[in-house]
Write a protein that holds these residues in place. Structure first.
Motif, PDB file in Angstrom:
ATOM      1  N   PRO A   1    -127.678 135.970 -38.418  1.00 52.17           N
ATOM      2  CA  PRO A   1    -128.624 135.144 -38.193  1.00 52.17           C
ATOM      3  C   PRO A   1    -129.161 134.692 -39.621  1.00 52.17           C
ATOM      4  CG  PRO A   1    -129.558 137.361 -37.895  1.00 52.17           C
ATOM      5  CD  PRO A   1    -128.268 137.494 -38.083  1.00 52.17           C
ATOM      6  N   VAL A   2    -129.916 133.433 -39.343  1.00 51.00           N
ATOM      7  CA  VAL A   2    -130.717 133.101 -40.502  1.00 51.00           C
ATOM      8  C   VAL A   2    -132.017 132.377 -39.946  1.00 51.00           C
ATOM      9  CG1 VAL A   2    -131.107 131.252 -42.551  1.00 51.00           C
ATOM     10  CG2 VAL A   2    -128.875 132.412 -42.059  1.00 51.00           C
TER      11      VAL A   2
ATOM     12  N   PHE B   1    -140.498 128.023 -31.845  1.00 58.40           N
ATOM     13  CA  PHE B   1    -139.346 128.042 -32.818  1.00 58.40           C
ATOM     14  C   PHE B   1    -138.271 126.863 -32.314  1.00 58.40           C
ATOM     15  CE2 PHE B   1    -137.760 131.111 -29.833  1.00 58.40           C
ATOM     16  CZ  PHE B   1    -136.469 130.985 -29.650  1.00 58.40           C
ATOM     17  N   GLU B   2    -137.541 126.734 -33.407  1.00 57.10           N
ATOM     18  CA  GLU B   2    -136.442 125.636 -32.840  1.00 57.10           C
ATOM     19  C   GLU B   2    -134.989 126.640 -33.017  1.00 57.10           C
ATOM     20  OE1 GLU B   2    -133.944 121.889 -34.801  1.00 57.10           O
ATOM     21  OE2 GLU B   2    -135.973 122.432 -35.329  1.00 57.10           O
ATOM     22  N   PRO B   3    -134.366 126.729 -31.983  1.00 51.17           N
ATOM     23  CA  PRO B   3    -132.915 127.449 -32.042  1.00 51.17           C
ATOM     24  C   PRO B   3    -131.969 126.460 -32.295  1.00 51.17           C
ATOM     25  CG  PRO B   3    -133.605 126.945 -29.710  1.00 51.17           C
ATOM     26  CD  PRO B   3    -134.707 126.761 -30.670  1.00 51.17           C
ATOM     27  N   VAL B   4    -131.078 126.878 -33.318  1.00 51.77           N
ATOM     28  CA  VAL B   4    -130.262 126.166 -33.872  1.00 51.77           C
ATOM     29  C   VAL B   4    -128.851 126.877 -33.829  1.00 51.77           C
ATOM     30  CG1 VAL B   4    -129.174 124.862 -35.848  1.00 51.77           C
ATOM     31  CG2 VAL B   4    -131.673 125.077 -35.641  1.00 51.77           C
TER      32      VAL B   4
ATOM     33  N   ILE C   1    -130.608 134.856 -23.044  1.00 48.45           N
ATOM     34  CA  ILE C   1    -129.317 134.977 -22.420  1.00 48.45           C
ATOM     35  C   ILE C   1    -128.936 133.572 -21.714  1.00 48.45           C
ATOM     36  CG2 ILE C   1    -128.193 136.070 -20.095  1.00 48.45           C
ATOM     37  CD1 ILE C   1    -129.741 138.488 -20.886  1.00 48.45           C
ATOM     38  N   GLU C   2    -129.752 132.903 -21.023  1.00 46.52           N
ATOM     39  CA  GLU C   2    -129.442 131.428 -20.469  1.00 46.52           C
ATOM     40  C   GLU C   2    -128.928 130.716 -21.835  1.00 46.52           C
ATOM     41  OE1 GLU C   2    -131.068 128.126 -17.612  1.00 46.52           O
ATOM     42  OE2 GLU C   2    -132.309 129.881 -18.208  1.00 46.52           O
ATOM     43  N   ARG C   3    -129.799 130.557 -22.580  1.00 49.76           N
ATOM     44  CA  ARG C   3    -129.540 129.585 -23.553  1.00 49.76           C
ATOM     45  C   ARG C   3    -128.276 129.952 -24.483  1.00 49.76           C
ATOM     46  NH1 ARG C   3    -134.180 130.449 -27.061  1.00 49.76           N
ATOM     47  NH2 ARG C   3    -135.195 128.770 -25.727  1.00 49.76           N
ATOM     48  N   GLU C   4    -127.899 131.356 -24.694  1.00 49.54           N
ATOM     49  CA  GLU C   4    -126.662 131.805 -25.169  1.00 49.54           C
ATOM     50  C   GLU C   4    -125.401 131.929 -24.241  1.00 49.54           C
ATOM     51  OE1 GLU C   4    -126.722 135.013 -28.060  1.00 49.54           O
ATOM     52  OE2 GLU C   4    -128.727 134.440 -28.690  1.00 49.54           O
TER      53      GLU C   4
ATOM     54  N   LYS D   1    -137.303 128.194 -37.562  1.00 43.82           N
ATOM     55  CA  LYS D   1    -135.814 127.821 -36.939  1.00 43.82           C
ATOM     56  C   LYS D   1    -135.233 129.066 -37.022  1.00 43.82           C
ATOM     57  CE  LYS D   1    -135.399 122.758 -38.366  1.00 43.82           C
ATOM     58  NZ  LYS D   1    -134.261 121.924 -39.081  1.00 43.82           N
ATOM     59  N   LEU D   2    -134.350 129.558 -36.003  1.00 35.48           N
ATOM     60  CA  LEU D   2    -133.275 130.302 -35.834  1.00 35.48           C
ATOM     61  C   LEU D   2    -131.919 129.837 -35.813  1.00 35.48           C
ATOM     62  CD1 LEU D   2    -132.886 133.343 -35.967  1.00 35.48           C
ATOM     63  CD2 LEU D   2    -132.889 133.211 -33.465  1.00 35.48           C
ATOM     64  N   TYR D   3    -131.171 130.253 -36.661  1.00 33.47           N
ATOM     65  CA  TYR D   3    -129.882 129.914 -36.592  1.00 33.47           C
ATOM     66  C   TYR D   3    -129.030 130.979 -36.122  1.00 33.47           C
ATOM     67  CZ  TYR D   3    -130.767 126.011 -39.763  1.00 33.47           C
ATOM     68  OH  TYR D   3    -131.200 124.611 -40.158  1.00 33.47           O
TER      69      TYR D   3
END
Length: 218
Positions: A54-55, A27-30, A203-206, A4-6
């Motif tokens: 990040p975590v 991975f799961e983006p959080v 870039i699209e997700r953020e 997981k990436l926070y």
């Protein structure tokens, strides 16, 4: 394997976010909304008591700090070439990564958040002005590193964490009133990196705009 990436949009967490996509990792983006104070929630502080992104959570183990996360991912996904594998190329890449993290990055923090360093309003203005001049100098130094690179990317023939950090630092310059196009080598590198399908997903997700510079109207 569970990852997981926070992350927070546009923050330095972009670096491991891009690394995970470049590696083709599952991975799961959080999303952590810094403006809403989610980094200070009990749930997040249980992962990182410093309240920072990040975590990366690998299984049940949280990993903090960009350099540590990048080295962890590089060890997990050596085939991705996030950093050179060995020799002087690796040493030089680590040298650049640590300079970005311990010199360029905190200089921008002085520009963007001077209140972290003094509670005196007049002193904050002085801290910001001085750091802005220094940040311009450091971006020029980065421009020289990009211009002198030996391959298509900062660490050679494969895109990796140095390119992600260069994009991040250049993008932040726009918020500080630095036109990224005045650093043509770094701007070209950032555009090429952003166009990679893996990075484009980040870039699209953020929901990032690459060039955030706004000219001052006289």
């Amino acid at each position: 394997m569970s990852l997981k990436l926070y992350y927070a949009p546009g923050a330095c967490s972009f670096v491991p976010h891009a690394a995970l996509e470049l590696a083709g990792a599952a991975f799961e983006p959080v999303l952590i909304k810094l403006h809403k104070g989610e980094q200070r929630s009990p749930e997040f502080l249980a992962l990182n008591p410093r309240g920072q992104v990040p975590v990366l959570v690998d299984g049940d183990a949280p990993v903090t700090q960009i350099v540590a996360i990048c080295l962890h991912l590089d060890a997990m996904f050596p085939q991705a070439g996030l950093l050179p594998a060995q020799g002087m190329a690796r040493t030089r890449a680590l040298e650049t990564l640590m300079w970005m993290n311990n010199t360029v990055h905190p200089t921008f923090t002085h520009v963007f958040m001077p209140a972290k360093f003094t509670d005196d309003a007049a002193a904050q203005a002085s801290v910001k002005a001085h750091a802005l001049g220094r940040y311009r100098e450091l971006l020029q130094e980065l421009e020289g590193l990009v211009a002198g690179r030996s391959g298509a990317w900062l660490a050679g023939t494969q895109p990796g964490v140095l390119d992600a950090y260069a994009l991040t630092l250049l993008r932040w310059g726009g918020f500080a009133g630095i036109d990224p196009t005045t650093l043509p080598q770094t701007w070209a590198l950032a555009q090429a990196f952003a166009a990679l399908p893996a990075v484009a997903r980040v870039i699209e997700r953020e929901r990032l705009q690459l060039n955030v510079y706004k000219p001052t109207v006289a």
